[in-house]
Design a protein around this motif. Structure first.
Motif, mmCIF file in Angstrom:
data_model
loop_
_atom_site.group_PDB
_atom_site.id
_atom_site.type_symbol
_atom_site.label_atom_id
_atom_site.label_comp_id
_atom_site.label_asym_id
_atom_site.label_seq_id
_atom_site.Cartn_x
_atom_site.Cartn_y
_atom_site.Cartn_z
ATOM 1 N N THR A 176 -35.847 41.603 -95.905
ATOM 2 C CA THR A 176 -34.651 41.214 -96.653
ATOM 3 C C THR A 176 -34.778 39.787 -97.171
ATOM 4 N N VAL A 177 -35.202 38.885 -96.290
ATOM 5 C CA VAL A 177 -35.357 37.479 -96.685
ATOM 6 C C VAL A 177 -36.465 37.330 -97.725
ATOM 7 N N ILE A 178 -37.596 37.989 -97.475
ATOM 8 C CA ILE A 178 -38.732 37.879 -98.400
ATOM 9 C C ILE A 178 -38.374 38.444 -99.773
ATOM 10 N N SER A 179 -37.723 39.612 -99.773
ATOM 11 C CA SER A 179 -37.357 40.215 -101.058
ATOM 12 C C SER A 179 -36.305 39.379 -101.774
ATOM 13 N N GLY A 180 -35.436 38.704 -100.987
ATOM 14 C CA GLY A 180 -34.449 37.822 -101.601
ATOM 15 C C GLY A 180 -35.101 36.639 -102.288
ATOM 16 N N ILE A 181 -36.080 36.041 -101.612
ATOM 17 C CA ILE A 181 -36.813 34.924 -102.215
ATOM 18 C C ILE A 181 -37.578 35.399 -103.447
ATOM 19 N N TYR A 182 -38.174 36.576 -103.319
ATOM 20 C CA TYR A 182 -38.943 37.124 -104.440
ATOM 21 C C TYR A 182 -38.043 37.401 -105.645
ATOM 22 N N SER A 183 -36.819 37.871 -105.351
ATOM 23 C CA SER A 183 -35.899 38.168 -106.457
ATOM 24 C C SER A 183 -35.471 36.902 -107.179
ATOM 25 N N TRP A 210 -24.631 37.294 -87.526
ATOM 26 C CA TRP A 210 -25.622 36.655 -88.396
ATOM 27 C C TRP A 210 -26.541 37.678 -89.060
ATOM 28 N N VAL A 211 -26.730 38.829 -88.431
ATOM 29 C CA VAL A 211 -27.544 39.887 -89.045
ATOM 30 C C VAL A 211 -26.864 40.395 -90.317
ATOM 31 N N ALA A 212 -25.567 40.672 -90.197
ATOM 32 C CA ALA A 212 -24.814 41.149 -91.365
ATOM 33 C C ALA A 212 -24.778 40.095 -92.466
ATOM 34 N N LEU A 213 -24.673 38.832 -92.068
ATOM 35 C CA LEU A 213 -24.598 37.757 -93.062
ATOM 36 C C LEU A 213 -25.908 37.601 -93.830
ATOM 37 N N ILE A 214 -27.033 37.797 -93.147
ATOM 38 C CA ILE A 214 -28.328 37.708 -93.840
ATOM 39 C C ILE A 214 -28.429 38.796 -94.906
ATOM 40 N N ILE A 215 -28.061 40.012 -94.525
ATOM 41 C CA ILE A 215 -28.116 41.125 -95.480
ATOM 42 C C ILE A 215 -27.156 40.883 -96.640
ATOM 43 N N LEU A 216 -25.939 40.444 -96.299
ATOM 44 C CA LEU A 216 -24.927 40.201 -97.327
ATOM 45 C C LEU A 216 -25.331 39.053 -98.248
ATOM 46 N N ALA A 217 -25.862 37.981 -97.661
ATOM 47 C CA ALA A 217 -26.235 36.805 -98.454
ATOM 48 C C ALA A 217 -27.333 37.144 -99.455
#
Length: 367
Positions: free
Chosen positions: A163-170, A97-104
């Motif tokens: 990673t999650v925060i920057s993804g939402i921000y993007s 799940w760690v790899a999937l979060i980064i990949l997603a």
């Protein structure tokens, strides 16, 4: 200095930067291969070296900005992090799940950015400061597992949170700066572009991701079944788009991106995971398999790229990539009945053949 000399110098600088970026991509692949072959020291050294080269390149490139180079540089960064994370997950060193979060997170950025790169809009790719910080912590978080085979959850937790925060921000601000040409930017809002048929396309890519998870967990039966279901959704999205007259460039691009995941990446990971699962596979066979699966994926991407720029009525040029979602599960199930697991060593040859068929000029009638 004359304009011609300045232009020549600029071209030379661009070539140097592109060469360095290409080197980083190659080094990232070698890092992945080293991890697969359990050569952690080599992988660690090359991982740090690649990251350091990227840092130096970003400093030098800042004085000579280029929109195209910024996109390529982004992919080089993400290749290093995502490939390393996926292989560490496959090896059981970090949770899947760690790899999937980064990949997603990166897939979301790439998909949204690709959608925004449209005919009447050009883009300048510019990573956010938050994205750069997130990337730094991702690098730090992946170094520890390569050193000690253990995860430092303080660093990893920080990296995943960023990673999650920057993804939402993007998603909100977008890492792609749009430059308006002819049409209003409002016409390119996702909800304006998204049609009912595209929902089936999104289910298709979701099923591809689920198949990847099953394959990495050695649940090959489920992975194969999910690929077959993905084929159904891929078929339905085209038919529904035709019936409802929702065929457009956006849907075509989205479908190609989804097919890349479901019938390119997912089958490649399926084949590689199956080969790893077989005990009597020799190291050189596994290495050959990695090369074959990579070539297969390249052929799939090239086939889709060609499809997107052609408009052949009634026929496809080259075997449709969707057929991988039927052929590979069929071979798996038939092989499991007659030659349990022994047939996996032939997968690289099968994948190479499928790759050749995809990029061939073979004409296949559309259903």
């Amino acid at each position: 200095m004359s304009a011609s000399i300045e232009m020549k110098l600029k071209i030379k600088k661009e070539k140097i930067f592109f060469t360095v970026t290409l080197l980083r991509c190659i080094l990232a692949l070698i890092v992945g291969l080293s991890l697969l072959l359990n050569r952690r020291n080599t992988a660690l050294l090359l991982f740090i070296l690649t990251a350091f080269i990227g840092f130096l390149e970003s400093l030098a490139a800042g004085k000579h900005p280029s929109a195209l180079r910024s996109v390529i540089d982004f992919f080089a960064d993400k290749l290093l992090v995502n490939l390393t994370a996926i292989i560490l997950a496959v090896k059981g060193i970090i949770p899947i799940w760690v790899a999937l979060i980064i990949l997603a997170r990166d897939l979301i950025t790439i998909i949204i950015g690709t959608i925004l790169i449209y005919k009447d809009l050009r883009t300048e790719f510019k990573p956010t400061v938050l994205g750069k910080i997130s990337y730094f912590f991702q690098l730090m978080a992946l170094v520890q597992p390569m050193i000690s085979l253990q995860v430092d959850w303080y660093i990893m937790g920080t990296a995943l949170a960023l990673t999650v925060i920057s993804g939402i921000y993007s998603l909100i601000k977008s890492e792609f700066r749009l430059i308006r040409r002819k049409m209003e930017a409002d016409d390119y809002r996702i909800f304006s572009l998204l049609k009912f048929a595209d929902i089936f396309t999104l289910f298709n890519v979701a099923l591809g991701l689920i198949s990847i998870v099953f394959a990495m967990s050695n649940n090959f039966d489920y992975a194969a079944y999910v690929l077959l279901v993905a084929v159904v959704f891929d078929y339905l999205d085209g038919k529904i788009a035709a019936v409802m007259q929702q065929q457009n460039s956006f849907g075509k691009e989205l479908d190609s991106l989804s097919d890349t995941v479901s019938f390119g990446v997912a089958p490649a990971i399926f084949g590689f995971s199956l080969m790893q699962y077989v005990a009597d596979i020799k190291p050189f066979q596994l290495t050959f398999g990695i090369i074959a699966f990579t070539v297969f994926l390249f052929c799939g991407v090239l086939r889709l790229a060609r499809y997107n720029i052609t408009d052949m009525k009634g026929v496809y040029r080259g075997m449709p990539i969707t057929l991988n979602g039927i052929i590979i599960p069929a071979i798996y199930f038939i092989g499991s009945i007659f030659y349990p697991l022994a047939y996996a060593k032939f997968f690289p040859y099968i994948y190479l053949l499928l790759g050749i068929l995809m990029v061939s000029s073979l004409k296949v009638k559309k259903l």
